[in-house]
Design an enzyme around this catalytic site. Structure first.
Site, PDB file in Angstrom:
ATOM      1  N   ASP A   1       2.996  -4.257   8.217  1.00  0.00           N
ATOM      2  CA  ASP A   1       1.746  -3.528   8.045  1.00  0.00           C
ATOM      3  C   ASP A   1       0.622  -4.560   8.144  1.00  0.00           C
ATOM      4  O   ASP A   1       0.401  -5.334   7.210  1.00  0.00           O
ATOM      5  CB  ASP A   1       1.783  -2.830   6.677  1.00  0.00           C
ATOM      6  CG  ASP A   1       0.424  -2.256   6.269  1.00  0.00           C
ATOM      7  OD1 ASP A   1      -0.559  -2.464   7.008  1.00  0.00           O
ATOM      8  OD2 ASP A   1       0.377  -1.614   5.211  1.00  0.00           O
TER       9      ASP A   1
ATOM     10  N   LYS B   1     -10.627  -1.140   9.936  1.00  0.00           N
ATOM     11  CA  LYS B   1     -10.648  -2.312   9.061  1.00  0.00           C
ATOM     12  C   LYS B   1     -11.188  -3.530   9.801  1.00  0.00           C
ATOM     13  O   LYS B   1     -11.364  -4.594   9.229  1.00  0.00           O
ATOM     14  CB  LYS B   1      -9.239  -2.608   8.541  1.00  0.00           C
ATOM     15  CG  LYS B   1      -8.624  -1.477   7.725  1.00  0.00           C
ATOM     16  CD  LYS B   1      -8.635  -1.727   6.239  1.00  0.00           C
ATOM     17  CE  LYS B   1      -8.261  -0.505   5.453  1.00  0.00           C
ATOM     18  NZ  LYS B   1      -6.923  -0.550   4.882  1.00  0.00           N
TER      19      LYS B   1
ATOM     20  N   CYS C   1      -4.575   2.241  -3.900  1.00  0.00           N
ATOM     21  CA  CYS C   1      -3.378   2.773  -3.232  1.00  0.00           C
ATOM     22  C   CYS C   1      -2.199   1.830  -3.398  1.00  0.00           C
ATOM     23  O   CYS C   1      -1.370   1.692  -2.490  1.00  0.00           O
ATOM     24  CB  CYS C   1      -3.615   3.018  -1.742  1.00  0.00           C
ATOM     25  SG  CYS C   1      -4.867   4.226  -1.403  1.00  0.00           S
TER      26      CYS C   1
ATOM     27  N   HIS D   1       0.875  -1.177   0.000  1.00  0.00           N
ATOM     28  CA  HIS D   1       0.000   0.000   0.000  1.00  0.00           C
ATOM     29  C   HIS D   1       0.916   1.232   0.000  1.00  0.00           C
ATOM     30  O   HIS D   1       2.001   1.193   0.587  1.00  0.00           O
ATOM     31  CB  HIS D   1      -0.819  -0.056   1.290  1.00  0.00           C
ATOM     32  CG  HIS D   1      -1.929   0.932   1.411  1.00  0.00           C
ATOM     33  ND1 HIS D   1      -1.706   2.259   1.691  1.00  0.00           N
ATOM     34  CD2 HIS D   1      -3.277   0.790   1.307  1.00  0.00           C
ATOM     35  CE1 HIS D   1      -2.873   2.887   1.766  1.00  0.00           C
ATOM     36  NE2 HIS D   1      -3.838   2.018   1.539  1.00  0.00           N
TER      37      HIS D   1
ATOM     38  N   GLN E   1      -4.441  -5.040   6.721  1.00  0.00           N
ATOM     39  CA  GLN E   1      -5.356  -5.889   5.964  1.00  0.00           C
ATOM     40  C   GLN E   1      -5.465  -7.280   6.585  1.00  0.00           C
ATOM     41  O   GLN E   1      -6.420  -7.998   6.325  1.00  0.00           O
ATOM     42  CB  GLN E   1      -4.852  -5.989   4.519  1.00  0.00           C
ATOM     43  CG  GLN E   1      -5.912  -6.309   3.501  1.00  0.00           C
ATOM     44  CD  GLN E   1      -7.035  -5.313   3.496  1.00  0.00           C
ATOM     45  OE1 GLN E   1      -8.199  -5.708   3.608  1.00  0.00           O
ATOM     46  NE2 GLN E   1      -6.746  -4.032   3.392  1.00  0.00           N
TER      47      GLN E   1
HETATM   48  C1  LIG Z   1      -5.936   0.326   4.669  1.00  0.00           C
HETATM   49  C2  LIG Z   1      -4.516  -0.012   4.574  1.00  0.00           C
HETATM   50  C3  LIG Z   1      -3.523   0.918   4.935  1.00  0.00           C
HETATM   51  C4  LIG Z   1      -3.833   2.319   5.366  1.00  0.00           C
HETATM   52  O1  LIG Z   1      -4.627   2.359   6.502  1.00  0.00           O
HETATM   53  P1  LIG Z   1      -5.155   3.782   7.040  1.00  0.00           P
HETATM   54  O2  LIG Z   1      -6.225   3.396   7.999  1.00  0.00           O
HETATM   55  O3  LIG Z   1      -5.675   4.524   5.847  1.00  0.00           O
HETATM   56  O4  LIG Z   1      -4.012   4.476   7.671  1.00  0.00           O
HETATM   57  C5  LIG Z   1      -2.224   0.507   4.855  1.00  0.00           C
HETATM   58  N1  LIG Z   1      -1.874  -0.717   4.449  1.00  0.00           N
HETATM   59  C6  LIG Z   1      -2.792  -1.635   4.083  1.00  0.00           C
HETATM   60  C7  LIG Z   1      -2.341  -3.002   3.665  1.00  0.00           C
HETATM   61  C8  LIG Z   1      -4.139  -1.314   4.136  1.00  0.00           C
HETATM   62  O5  LIG Z   1      -5.049  -2.208   3.773  1.00  0.00           O
END
Ligand SMILES: *Cc1c(COP(=O)(O)O)cnc(C)c1O
Length: 404
Positions: free
Chosen positions: A198, A224, A362, A121, A201
């Site tokens: 990260d 999420k 993104c 992302h 997801q």
């Molecule tokens: C949604 C997402 C982000 C960004 O999250 P925010 O809540 O917009 O800060 C980063 N990485 C992944 C894999 C995502 O799915």
């Protein structure tokens, strides 16, 4: 017992109509919906104990502080962190990554190397590019293959004693690929590099155990995983969080302030300047309670059924191509109809009450890899059904007829 019809009753939004049709919400990878149990916690906060925390001696402030710190403990337990002060409240994943990237500005030197993956992302790319510009560190990229999996043999070649930091996502938001993070973490540690995962997801689908993973940093967003927007956490190992400098200065993060010198508060407050999203943090705790009561194993099993069903049904449509066919993936299906722009498909689906995401999600490097402008992305949550997938399939067929 997992009963989707009972679960759906918890989500008021799922019974509304969009453009005269029952809502089919398949944009869960962008944000999840909120159950009544979490909405109730938000209403209760503003109705009964709204106050600033860690400051007042009065009862409301005490109550709000207790609830907020209880939420931190819930989050600690959920991710199995060793200490509650290793959980830093943030505004979300993006904030958490920027906090760590900023901290490494004072650690990295010219010529050091950092490693990202091709599946990221933008929020796990851009802060690190900014870090490299500031420090002279060099950004290396683990490539992906046609299935949308990382090529680990290439990762092996990138690693050396120059590598200081590796940052990859647990699950790709654009394709649903589950990355082999245990392997990635172990190999990074073998050359003395730190690892940030990260987990934005992954967190709605998999319960990560940060101690078992031995990960240095893990970041998520509450929105999420059935919580509100504008709140998330950074997990960091105590030794790393002590080593990194504060990110923002302000109230709450200091021990003592004079005009000659300011000393910083201990963890977690060192990284929590200013009044936080108090209600959001408490609601995040409630969202974890909600999901844990259903059970992450039940959620994963059911979502896998939806993924298999959706993949099979959509594949039957002639001229439809699915991007991201990794062996290990979660309930995300990214696809295109031959010769038709994803935006047009998304617009027609919306007319039928079906919410999907269209565009680059993104993750432009992934789209560049496949040489496409974007995809239509349907991402399923545990409150979705096979009947909804049938509606999607009908909608895609109709879009194909109208647009070709
Ligand atoms: C949604 C997402 C982000 C960004 O999250 P925010 O809540 O917009 O800060 C980063 N990485 C992944 C894999 C995502 O799915």
């Amino acid at each position: 017992m997992f009963n989707v019809e009972t679960i759906r009753k918890d989500f008021p939004i799922l019974s509304r109509k969009v453009n005269g049709k029952p809502l089919v919400y398949f944009d869960n990878a962008a944000t999840s919906q909120t159950p009544q149990q979490v909405i109730d916690v938000i209403v209760d906060y503003y109705s009964n104990y709204n106050a600033n925390i860690h400051r007042g001696v009065h009862s409301l402030s005490q109550e709000a502080t207790d609830k907020y710190e209880q939420a931190r403990h819930k989050i600690q337990n959920h991710f199995n962190a060793k200490f509650a002060h290793e959980i830093i409240f943030t505004s979300g994943t993006t904030h958490g990554i920027n906090l760590v990237a900023n901290g490494f500005s004072s650690i990295l030197k010219d010529g050091d190397e950092v490693i990202v993956s091709a599946l990221e992302h933008h929020s796990n790319i851009v802060p690190w590019q900014m870090l490299c510009e500031r420090t002279g560190a060099i950004l290396k990229v683990i490539p992906m293959n046609q299935e949308g999996e990382l090529v680990i043999s290439e990762y092996d070649k990138l690693l050396s004693n120059k590598t200081k930091l590796v940052f990859v996502n647990h699950i790709s938001n654009a394709l649903g690929t589950i990355n082999p993070i245990e392997n990635i973490i172990t190999k990074a540690h073998n050359v003395g590099a730190a690892v940030l995962i990260d987990g934005a997801q992954a967190s709605p689908h998999i319960k990560a155990d940060v101690q078992k993973l031995d990960v240095d940093f893990y970041v998520v967003s509450a929105h999420k995983m059935c919580g509100p927007t504008g709140v998330g956490i950074l997990y960091g190992k105590e030794e790393w969080l002590n080593k990194l400098p504060p990110y923002q200065g302000g109230g709450e993060m200091i021990a003592e302030v004079t005009f000659e010198k300011t000393t910083y508060a201990t963890l977690p407050h060192k990284f929590e300047a200013g009044t936080p999203n108090i209600c959001g943090g408490i609601a995040f705790g409630a969202a974890l309670d909600y999901m844990n009561a259903i059970g992450f194993e039940n959620i994963a099993k059911y979502e896998h059924e939806l993924l298999e069903y959706g993949t099979q049904k959509l594949s039957e449509i002639e001229g439809l191509k699915i991007y991201g066919t990794a062996k290990h993936k979660t309930s995300v299906i990214s696809f295109n109809l031959e010769g038709i722009h994803p935006y047009d498909v998304g617009t027609i689906l919306d007319k039928m009450g079906i919410a999907v995401r269209t565009g680059h999600h993104c993750a432009q490097p992934i789209m560049d890899f496949y040489k496409i402008p974007g995809t239509v992305r349907a991402s399923f949550a545990f409150y979705n059904t096979k009947q909804e997938i049938d509606a999607l399939v009908e909608g895609v067929k109709k879009a194909k007829l109208m647009l070709s």
